[in-house]
Design a protein around this motif. Structure first.
Motif, PDB file in Angstrom:
ATOM      1  N   GLU A 139       2.776  34.520  20.242  1.00 47.08           N
ATOM      2  CA  GLU A 139       2.517  34.353  21.679  1.00 47.08           C
ATOM      3  C   GLU A 139       3.835  34.452  22.443  1.00 47.08           C
ATOM      4  N   SER A 140       4.818  33.712  21.964  1.00 48.30           N
ATOM      5  CA  SER A 140       6.127  33.672  22.614  1.00 48.30           C
ATOM      6  C   SER A 140       6.826  35.028  22.567  1.00 48.30           C
ATOM      7  N   ILE A 150       5.070  37.673  24.890  1.00 48.38           N
ATOM      8  CA  ILE A 150       5.313  37.494  26.321  1.00 48.38           C
ATOM      9  C   ILE A 150       6.732  37.897  26.684  1.00 48.38           C
ATOM     10  N   ASN A 151       7.671  37.534  25.843  1.00 50.63           N
ATOM     11  CA  ASN A 151       9.060  37.924  26.116  1.00 50.63           C
ATOM     12  C   ASN A 151       9.246  39.433  26.060  1.00 50.63           C
ATOM     13  N   SER A 201       7.773  41.141  29.125  1.00 54.03           N
ATOM     14  CA  SER A 201       8.657  40.950  30.265  1.00 54.03           C
ATOM     15  C   SER A 201       9.882  41.853  30.163  1.00 54.03           C
ATOM     16  N   SER A 243       8.738  45.467  30.723  1.00 50.98           N
ATOM     17  CA  SER A 243       7.734  45.674  31.774  1.00 50.98           C
ATOM     18  C   SER A 243       6.553  46.459  31.229  1.00 50.98           C
ATOM     19  N   ARG A 255      -7.574  30.395  20.759  1.00 50.43           N
ATOM     20  CA  ARG A 255      -6.937  29.941  21.985  1.00 50.43           C
ATOM     21  C   ARG A 255      -5.650  30.712  22.240  1.00 50.43           C
ATOM     22  N   ASN A 278      -4.695  32.811  25.455  1.00 47.57           N
ATOM     23  CA  ASN A 278      -3.433  32.574  26.165  1.00 47.57           C
ATOM     24  C   ASN A 278      -2.682  33.878  26.384  1.00 47.57           C
ATOM     25  N   VAL A 294      -4.161  35.932  29.189  1.00 52.05           N
ATOM     26  CA  VAL A 294      -3.861  35.418  30.531  1.00 52.05           C
ATOM     27  C   VAL A 294      -2.379  35.553  30.881  1.00 52.05           C
ATOM     28  N   MET A 295      -1.522  35.216  29.930  1.00 46.00           N
ATOM     29  CA  MET A 295      -0.084  35.312  30.196  1.00 46.00           C
ATOM     30  C   MET A 295       0.323  36.753  30.483  1.00 46.00           C
ATOM     31  N   ILE A 335      -0.552  37.739  33.980  1.00 43.54           N
ATOM     32  CA  ILE A 335       0.402  37.231  34.964  1.00 43.54           C
ATOM     33  C   ILE A 335       1.615  38.142  35.037  1.00 43.54           C
ATOM     34  N   LEU A 336       1.964  38.726  33.889  1.00 42.50           N
ATOM     35  CA  LEU A 336       3.099  39.651  33.846  1.00 42.50           C
ATOM     36  C   LEU A 336       2.640  41.086  34.080  1.00 42.50           C
ATOM     37  N   ASP A 337       1.420  41.225  34.620  1.00 40.68           N
ATOM     38  CA  ASP A 337       0.930  42.542  35.034  1.00 40.68           C
ATOM     39  C   ASP A 337       0.669  43.485  33.865  1.00 40.68           C
ATOM     40  N   ASP A 366      -2.140  50.507  39.271  1.00 43.66           N
ATOM     41  CA  ASP A 366      -1.065  51.284  39.924  1.00 43.66           C
ATOM     42  C   ASP A 366      -1.250  52.765  39.725  1.00 43.66           C
ATOM     43  N   ASN A 367      -0.630  53.535  40.639  1.00 38.95           N
ATOM     44  CA  ASN A 367      -0.727  54.986  40.460  1.00 38.95           C
ATOM     45  C   ASN A 367       0.500  55.534  39.751  1.00 38.95           C
TER      46      ASN A 367
END
Lengths: 57, 138, 132
Positions: free
Chosen positions: C30-31, C34-35, C38, C41, C61, C65, C68-69, C72-74, C121-122
């Motif tokens: 998970e960690s 997400i990193n 980010s 991108s 779970r 997570n 969802v995470m 949030i980071l698109d 996005d385009n």
């Protein structure tokens, strides 16, 4: 207040903490970078950015 | 209805790394009696849930795996024993959606649905014992 | 410490889980994911669980997570290859996995990710705004 909110530049640690705390951000648009946030904002406002043409006499 | 035990073994669970070998052992018992993949999955998933409770809330403990038979068919019985703080209100813990911590609780009601027999004994300050049985075609 | 490898494929990240998942490993994933989203991108994450034979409430779970995470980071997350026995067991456990989109296999998952990208996005901006 009549303004749509877009959040950008969220750090990964924040994204993790938000979810672990059970905070619901589903109503807010979140974008990865300032550039894409701006792009989204322009799309929402139906604005386009165009380069000005140089007028040569 | 009396249950006969054909085979039995014990495992000490003290750290997270003990979980995967335990799951594999339980699977072997299931495979040995010809349990379907679906029933094996349910049994091992239930085991995974209960052993997590054992570690997280019970401070570690002992797990007994048995190959059992009730005269009509064969099954696998797994017993989880800890000497942890115990559960104050078992009825509450068995209610769907109940949780004391940040997580979704002990997951007991869900786990109970995965197996055929589910027994729980707990006393405050005296630990908890959970016994589950999954029959081959259960 | 064991860690599940994350592969970068352009705008997407690909994760193939081929070992037995235990709590610490799932949390690390998970960690790490997400990193990595980010850092690059990334626009999409594909999690291949076709080799995973047990998903309990904790793993479920974590998957939720991650979905969802990432959002949030698109980034969009698609889980592919869930084994039927796993799906049935998760439903009986009472885990709804809301917000987790799934596809049958990697190809379909990639198609799904690409189509979801087109509806948001385009084009990418022409200039690079990375200032790490």
């Amino acid at each position: 207040m009549g303004a749509e909110c877009i959040i950008s530049g969220i750090r990964p640690e924040i994204a993790q903490t938000v979810v672990h705390l059970g905070i619901d951000l589903s109503g807010i648009t979140t974008k990865a970078s300032l550039a894409s946030a701006l792009q989204t904002a322009f799309e929402m406002l139906q604005l386009a950015v165009v380069k000005r043409k140089k007028i040569v006499e | 209805m009396t249950t006969i035990t054909n085979n039995k073994e014990e495992a000490l669970i003290v750290k997270e790394q003990d979980v995967v070998p335990l799951r594999n052992r339980v699977k072997e018992y299931g495979v040995k009696i010809g349990m379907s993949i679906l029933n094996q999955t349910k049994l091992i998933t239930a085991t995974s849930e209960l052993v997590r409770n054992l570690l997280k809330y019970g401070g570690g403990g002992k797990v007994i795996i048995e190959s059992v038979s009730n005269g009509r068919e064969n099954g696998v019985r797994v017993t989880f024993i800890d000497n942890g703080p115990g559960i104050a209100d078992i009825e509450l813990a068995m209610k769907d959606g109940y949780s004391t911590g940040k997580s979704l609780g002990l997951g007991l009601p869900g786990t109970k649905r995965l197996v055929n027999e589910f027994d729980i004994k707990s006393e405050l300050g005296n630990g908890t014992t959970v016994t589950i049985t999954k029959w081959k075609n259960g | 410490m064991e860690r599940i490898p994350i592969l970068k494929m352009g705008d997407f990240l690909l994760v193939t889980i081929q070992v037995d998942l235990y709590d610490q490993l799932a949390e690390n994933l998970e960690s790490d994911l997400i990193n990595t989203i980010s850092k690059h991108s990334s626009k999409g994450v594909l999690i291949d669980i076709s080799a995973v034979s047990i998903i309990d409430s904790f793993m479920g779970r974590i998957l939720g997570n991650i979905a969802v995470m990432s959002r949030i980071l698109d980034a969009q997350t698609v889980v592919v290859g869930m084994q039927p026995a796993v799906a049935i067991t998760l439903v009986e456990l009472g885990l709804s996995l809301n917000g987790v989109i799934s596809a049958l296999n990697v190809e379909k998952g990639m198609d799904l990710l690409r189509s979801k990208m087109q509806t948001s996005d385009n084009e990418e901006p022409e200039y690079d705004d990375d200032n790490e």
